[in-house]
Motif scaffolding. Structure first.
Motif, PDB file in Angstrom:
ATOM      1  N   LEU A   1      95.022  75.633  15.989  1.00  0.00           N
ATOM      2  CA  LEU A   1      94.000  76.606  16.514  1.00  0.00           C
ATOM      3  C   LEU A   1      92.677  76.519  16.102  1.00  0.00           C
ATOM      4  O   LEU A   1      91.516  76.884  16.871  1.00  0.00           O
ATOM      5  N   GLU A   2      92.525  75.984  14.966  1.00  0.00           N
ATOM      6  CA  GLU A   2      91.260  75.926  14.413  1.00  0.00           C
ATOM      7  C   GLU A   2      89.991  74.958  15.102  1.00  0.00           C
ATOM      8  O   GLU A   2      88.910  74.992  15.132  1.00  0.00           O
ATOM      9  N   ASN A   3      90.885  73.945  15.710  1.00  0.00           N
ATOM     10  CA  ASN A   3      90.162  73.109  16.706  1.00  0.00           C
ATOM     11  C   ASN A   3      89.123  73.915  17.790  1.00  0.00           C
ATOM     12  O   ASN A   3      88.191  73.193  18.033  1.00  0.00           O
ATOM     13  N   PHE A   4      89.795  75.078  18.093  1.00  0.00           N
ATOM     14  CA  PHE A   4      88.862  75.754  19.150  1.00  0.00           C
ATOM     15  C   PHE A   4      87.648  76.437  18.577  1.00  0.00           C
ATOM     16  O   PHE A   4      86.923  77.019  19.437  1.00  0.00           O
ATOM     17  N   TRP A   5      87.599  76.549  17.450  1.00  0.00           N
ATOM     18  CA  TRP A   5      86.271  76.963  16.701  1.00  0.00           C
ATOM     19  C   TRP A   5      86.065  76.404  15.282  1.00  0.00           C
ATOM     20  O   TRP A   5      85.579  76.986  14.345  1.00  0.00           O
ATOM     21  N   PHE A   6      86.006  75.086  15.582  1.00  0.00           N
ATOM     22  CA  PHE A   6      85.440  74.347  14.682  1.00  0.00           C
ATOM     23  C   PHE A   6      84.112  74.518  14.104  1.00  0.00           C
ATOM     24  O   PHE A   6      83.741  74.147  12.823  1.00  0.00           O
ATOM     25  N   GLU A   7      83.236  75.114  14.971  1.00  0.00           N
ATOM     26  CA  GLU A   7      81.861  75.181  14.585  1.00  0.00           C
ATOM     27  C   GLU A   7      81.750  76.517  13.386  1.00  0.00           C
ATOM     28  O   GLU A   7      80.962  76.542  12.686  1.00  0.00           O
ATOM     29  N   ASP A   8      83.013  77.299  13.372  1.00  0.00           N
ATOM     30  CA  ASP A   8      83.065  78.201  12.154  1.00  0.00           C
ATOM     31  C   ASP A   8      83.590  77.497  10.611  1.00  0.00           C
ATOM     32  O   ASP A   8      83.656  78.282  10.023  1.00  0.00           O
ATOM     33  N   ILE A   9      84.017  76.434  10.807  1.00  0.00           N
ATOM     34  CA  ILE A   9      84.571  75.921   9.733  1.00  0.00           C
ATOM     35  C   ILE A   9      83.567  75.302   8.603  1.00  0.00           C
ATOM     36  O   ILE A   9      82.692  74.679   9.236  1.00  0.00           O
ATOM     37  N   GLU A  10      83.866  75.618   7.400  1.00  0.00           N
ATOM     38  CA  GLU A  10      82.951  74.918   6.360  1.00  0.00           C
ATOM     39  C   GLU A  10      83.852  73.680   5.856  1.00  0.00           C
ATOM     40  O   GLU A  10      85.086  73.822   5.558  1.00  0.00           O
ATOM     41  N   TYR A  11      83.396  72.787   5.617  1.00  0.00           N
ATOM     42  CA  TYR A  11      83.869  71.495   4.912  1.00  0.00           C
ATOM     43  C   TYR A  11      83.234  70.635   4.350  1.00  0.00           C
ATOM     44  O   TYR A  11      81.852  70.893   4.379  1.00  0.00           O
TER      45      TYR A  11
END
Lengths: 81, 282
Positions: free
Chosen positions: B85-95
């Motif tokens: 699911l995280e693929n659909f909001w990758f822009e929200d992810i910090e890494y």
């Protein structure tokens, strides 16, 4: 040895198939189950050795492996570095 | 949605609606909801549960606690569902990236690279994050028609995605290497390119990363994403060989076995995040 015959020999050795009836229109990619990614790599490596080529892989396309004729043309034509 | 059957269109629209609803929440809440849904699906899927538990027992023969095995089985399923699911909001992810100096030099060199990846948590975080770093990532995927939205996710993140089912997919990947591409290939699933040991069982494995390294004469690396407690990711990148792999099936097998030894170590370090429910040993 003539190009086409040499190419048939390479295909026969790498794919372990009978290529004696191969013609320009003989379909390869998508038709020969033996032509998977491993055999494509081994074919390319062997083609470079046998024909003293260095293929520019940026120019590699599936269409070059669509038919025997396409592959033969690919080897003869200067898609090389 | 051209070319889709009615049921495929319904499935595709349903996925879009689900993603829309998820995105109304913050990430921590999305994770809680995803974990909850995953737990329910897992509870209703006896085959998936059985396969997960069997696979865990293969990898952890010394683990005597059934509770621990069951915990890992369901937790890993939750991590993978959330990760997809995280693929659909990758822009929200910090890494952040973690790699040694030599690996960093390879990544930033601008030259072509062959990278083996694995199904750990948000496994597409690796190509997506690498794309932001290098701008030239290609990957391979078989996206079902009803999940057409997934293809647009790759495009949205700038990643070129070659369709695994197309004839000559490998040639397309090789072509990308020729243009100084960074090719990321998931490599921990079953494959028929080579045979190797994986958790002390002989099994088939793909050899794409090794073959690409050999033919395109590039370094070979592995990369994987680990979800942290604070919901950020660490993208680990490690060099397997800074020199191209040898051009023979034996060399491909040797390289993939080295990669799989590393996969074993990573999976045992993060067992709650790997995809145990896949039919890996056949």
């Amino acid at each position: 040895m003539e190009y086409n015959q040499q190419l048939k020999n390479v295909l026969s050795e790498i794919l372990n198939i009978d290529t004696s009836n191969f013609m320009h229109s003989t379909k390869l990619l998508g038709e020969l189950s033996e032509l998977d990614s491993m055999s494509i790599v081994l074919l390319l490596i062997e083609i470079e050795k046998r024909f003293s080529l260095e293929i520019d892989i940026a120019d590699l396309e599936a269409k070059h492996f669509e038919t025997f004729g396409n592959l033969a043309s690919f080897i003869k034509n200067p898609l090389t570095v | 949605m051209k070319g889709l059957t009615l049921s495929q269109r319904v499935a595709a629209k349903t996925i879009l609606v689900i993603i829309f609803l998820f995105k109304l929440r913050n990430r921590a809440t999305r994770k809680k909801i995803a974990f909850g849904i995953a737990r329910i699906i897992f509870a209703l899927s006896p085959k998936t549960r059985k396969r997960s538990i069997n696979n865990l027992r293969i990898a952890m023969p010394d683990q005597k606690s059934d509770d621990r095995i069951r915990y890992l089985a369901v937790t890993a399923y939750q991590y993978i569902v959330f990760g997809v699911l995280e693929n659909f909001w990758f822009e929200d992810i910090e890494y952040t990236f973690e790699m040694d100096a030599a690996t960093k030099a390879l990544i930033t060199s601008g030259g072509p690279l062959s990278i083996a990846t694995m199904h750990l948590s948000c496994y597409e975080a690796v190509p997506f994050a690498l794309q932001k770093l290098t701008g030239r990532v290609t990957t391979l995927s078989r996206v079902p028609k009803f999940a057409a939205g997934l293809h647009s996710v790759y495009a949205k993140n700038g990643v070129c995605c070659v369709d695994k089912s197309q004839a000559g997919a490998f040639l397309a990947l090789a072509g990308k290497m020729g243009s100084n591409g960074v090719v990321c290939l998931h490599s921990d699933h079953f494959g028929s390119d080579t045979e190797l040991d994986f958790f002390q069982l002989q099994t088939g494995a793909p050899a794409g990363p090794a073959m690409l390294s050999a033919y395109a004469k590039t370094p070979l690396l592995i990369a994987y994403a680990v979800l942290q407690k604070d919901n950020t990711y660490i993208i680990h990148i490690e060099t397997v060989s800074e020199f191209p792999i040898g051009q023979s099936p034996k060399a491909f097998q040797f390289a993939m076995q080295a990669i799989y030894r590393q996969f074993e170590s990573i999976i045992l370090q993060y067992p709650e995040q790997w995809c145990w429910f896949y039919k890996r040993w056949r």
